[in-house]
Design a protein around this motif. Sequence first.
Motif, PDB file in Angstrom:
ATOM      1  N   LEU A  95     -40.549  66.657  14.028  1.00 46.20           N
ATOM      2  CA  LEU A  95     -40.279  68.081  14.164  1.00 46.20           C
ATOM      3  C   LEU A  95     -39.336  68.668  13.108  1.00 46.20           C
ATOM      4  O   LEU A  95     -39.308  69.888  12.938  1.00 46.20           O
ATOM      5  N   GLU A  96     -38.560  67.850  12.436  1.00 45.68           N
ATOM      6  CA  GLU A  96     -37.598  68.353  11.451  1.00 45.68           C
ATOM      7  C   GLU A  96     -38.203  68.222  10.062  1.00 45.68           C
ATOM      8  O   GLU A  96     -38.654  67.148   9.671  1.00 45.68           O
ATOM      9  N   ASP A  97     -38.226  69.291   9.301  1.00 46.74           N
ATOM     10  CA  ASP A  97     -38.971  69.328   8.040  1.00 46.74           C
ATOM     11  C   ASP A  97     -38.558  68.246   7.060  1.00 46.74           C
ATOM     12  O   ASP A  97     -39.404  67.623   6.420  1.00 46.74           O
ATOM     13  N   ARG A  98     -37.254  68.012   6.917  1.00 47.78           N
ATOM     14  CA  ARG A  98     -36.813  66.993   5.958  1.00 47.78           C
ATOM     15  C   ARG A  98     -37.178  65.598   6.436  1.00 47.78           C
ATOM     16  O   ARG A  98     -37.601  64.740   5.656  1.00 47.78           O
ATOM     17  N   ALA A  99     -37.032  65.360   7.729  1.00 53.18           N
ATOM     18  CA  ALA A  99     -37.368  64.047   8.267  1.00 53.18           C
ATOM     19  C   ALA A  99     -38.876  63.804   8.252  1.00 53.18           C
ATOM     20  O   ALA A  99     -39.328  62.656   8.155  1.00 53.18           O
TER      21      ALA A  99
END
Length: 752
Positions: A493-497
């Motif tokens: 859900l987190e763009d960088r991850a």
Amino acid sequence: MQLFAIIVTLSLSVVGLALIVRAVVQLVRFMKLGQPVPAGSRTDDPKARSATLTREFLGHTRMNRWGVVGVAHWFVAIGFLTLPPTIVNAYGQLFEADWTLPVIGDWTPYSMYIEFIGLMTTLGIATLMVIRLLDLPSRPGRKSRFAGSTFWQAYFVEYVIFVIGLAILMLRGLEGALHGVDHYEAAYFVSYPLVTAFGGLGITTVQNLVYFWAMVKLGTTMIWMITVALNIDMGVAWHRFLAFPNIWFKRNARGRDALGPLLPMTSGGEPIDFETVFDDEGGEETQFGVSQVEHFSWKGLLDFSTCTECGRCQSQCPAWNTGKPLSPKLLIMSLRDHSHAKAPYLLAGGGKTAEGEEKATETQLKDVPAAALAEAERPLIGTLEDNGVIDPDVLWSCTTCGACVEQCPVDIEHIDHIVDMRRYQVMIESAFPSEAGTMLKNLEKKGNPWGLAKKQRLEWTKEVDFDVPVVGKTIDDLTEVEYLYWVGCAGALEDRAKKTTKAFAELLHIAGVTFAIMGGDEKCTGDSPRRLGNEFLFQQLAEENIATLNAAFGEDDEDETTRLPTAKKKIVATCPHCFNTIANEYPQLGGHYEVIHHTQLLQHLIDEGKLVPVTPVEGLITYHDPCYLGRHNKVYTPPREIIGKVPGLRNEEMHRHKERGFCCGAGGARMWMEERIGKRINNERVDEALSLNPDIVSTACPFCLVMLTDSVNGKKNEGQAQETIQVVDVSQLLLESVSVERVPASESAPPA
């Protein structure tokens, strides 16, 4: 002189022995005030525990990480343990100046040992004294690991040891003179210069000197004993005795630190099962976490009393190093002082019910000192204005990074105590940083900290050039693949991850490793709510995930014949927090799986030749150790080996790395809380990285990736970091080197 020495020494001895016996009884009674622990949890495998104690003491496995300090302390500790025969010898010398121990007194190997250990103990304590004396002026304020320690106690103990060591050497020289040694002998290889010096004195003078130094040795010993007995909260002295049981009763019999999993929340020595705790009438009496010092277990009280105030935990703590009020040392000292001050009240039967009513009668409490009654009224958690023992800002500054536990030479379990206090604050008082409340609500309603719809967990699969098998959608269960890839909330859900997620999935595809992901019904593993203190929510999330995992692995709880062997239930995770929780904490609730971190699997695939880095990735790189991968699970090598296999990269370690790695600031649910006190921890870590002038900062954790990226971007905006610097996961670096050109994976065959 002889009569004076005998009277002084025997008088001090009678008082000292009487007081020390009383002190030991007091300590035993004090420890019994603590709550019981689950049966067998501290006494299992006594052989392994004894071996661990022997190894940690004789090997000084923690202390020796500190170089000169470790070596000096080893000789002091060995001297304390093995020089008591010299006490017996000194008592004999009070009555007969040339008296020696029977049998071994004239044995050359014994004499040589006493000479050597006596000298090295004296030199060792002198070294430690110099280090302490020089530390504060050279490292003022918070920079000194001794800041906040009780200095008079430390100096008293050190000077006592020095005087006793000096007395041993003086007595050895006098013994040689009395025995007529007129040439070099191995038995006096250290004290021979003293033997020569004393040899020219008259016999009466030498005898009087023996009486004097025997009195000095024994009198100093007894003054130390009296002082220690009158101050049973004097950890710098009592740790000499309490360290042995504290290490023996440590959490893990085979010696591992109290890191990785948290202990289940217990009440009355039994783990709390939230599905059944309120089913019977006793549920209302269940103790949720710690709100009074007597709610700690007896091992907790032993921990507090064992603290030697050395400050190794403090020197490594990310909160303390960035100007926050938390020092693990000062926290343990505060709990120790409070528990001992409150003990007379508790021993008289005092205590409060859940409703706040006094348990003891006025008659029971009539002889309790006023100071103890006043101490009993102090809240365990409270601000300075409330006269609290532990300030809330201290409690919520902890990132649970484990640096304190990993460094402690006497195996104090700081994190367990901090989380136990958090549990009461969260579950009973609902007193915790408001930002964390949003995270808890999102987990309760949506199963992820961001509160996003579960269908979004699969959105990243549309951004790769191959099909990702999904359990319950494209495959029935996990019997068809080698690994379940647990993507986790951040990874999905987190763009960088998500960049890490896609890179790792592509690497698995290139290597020909079959894997699948969950279909979106999985929820957060519960790491953050558990470390915040919400044990109920953790158990709820964990039990739902365990049921989902078991179904995915083809298990049927009602049919034993369908269960897969544990070895086949393989999970790989890119998030160290998910990795730690599923591998180490789900077994507490019946979920047993074989879990590895993605860097471990990637290293294995490189070693097998299934992934071959060929394209150079130029630049200087420094690697940041995630706390829950490194300290908590001892995974240090795989990420570094991956970096080492990528052509073109030049790796340089930050000053604080591996066991002494510095936290990014996201652990312990701090990811979801604001940092309002002191310097931001991620900025401190990035400043250390930038001091190397790297091109790439790498890590292996989505939380670390977010924290480090935020800091680097902030410094770019302020002109403090070069625009070209990258913050990436090691899997992204490996993918860049493995794939020369990004062609659709369906068109590229796995390397031979």
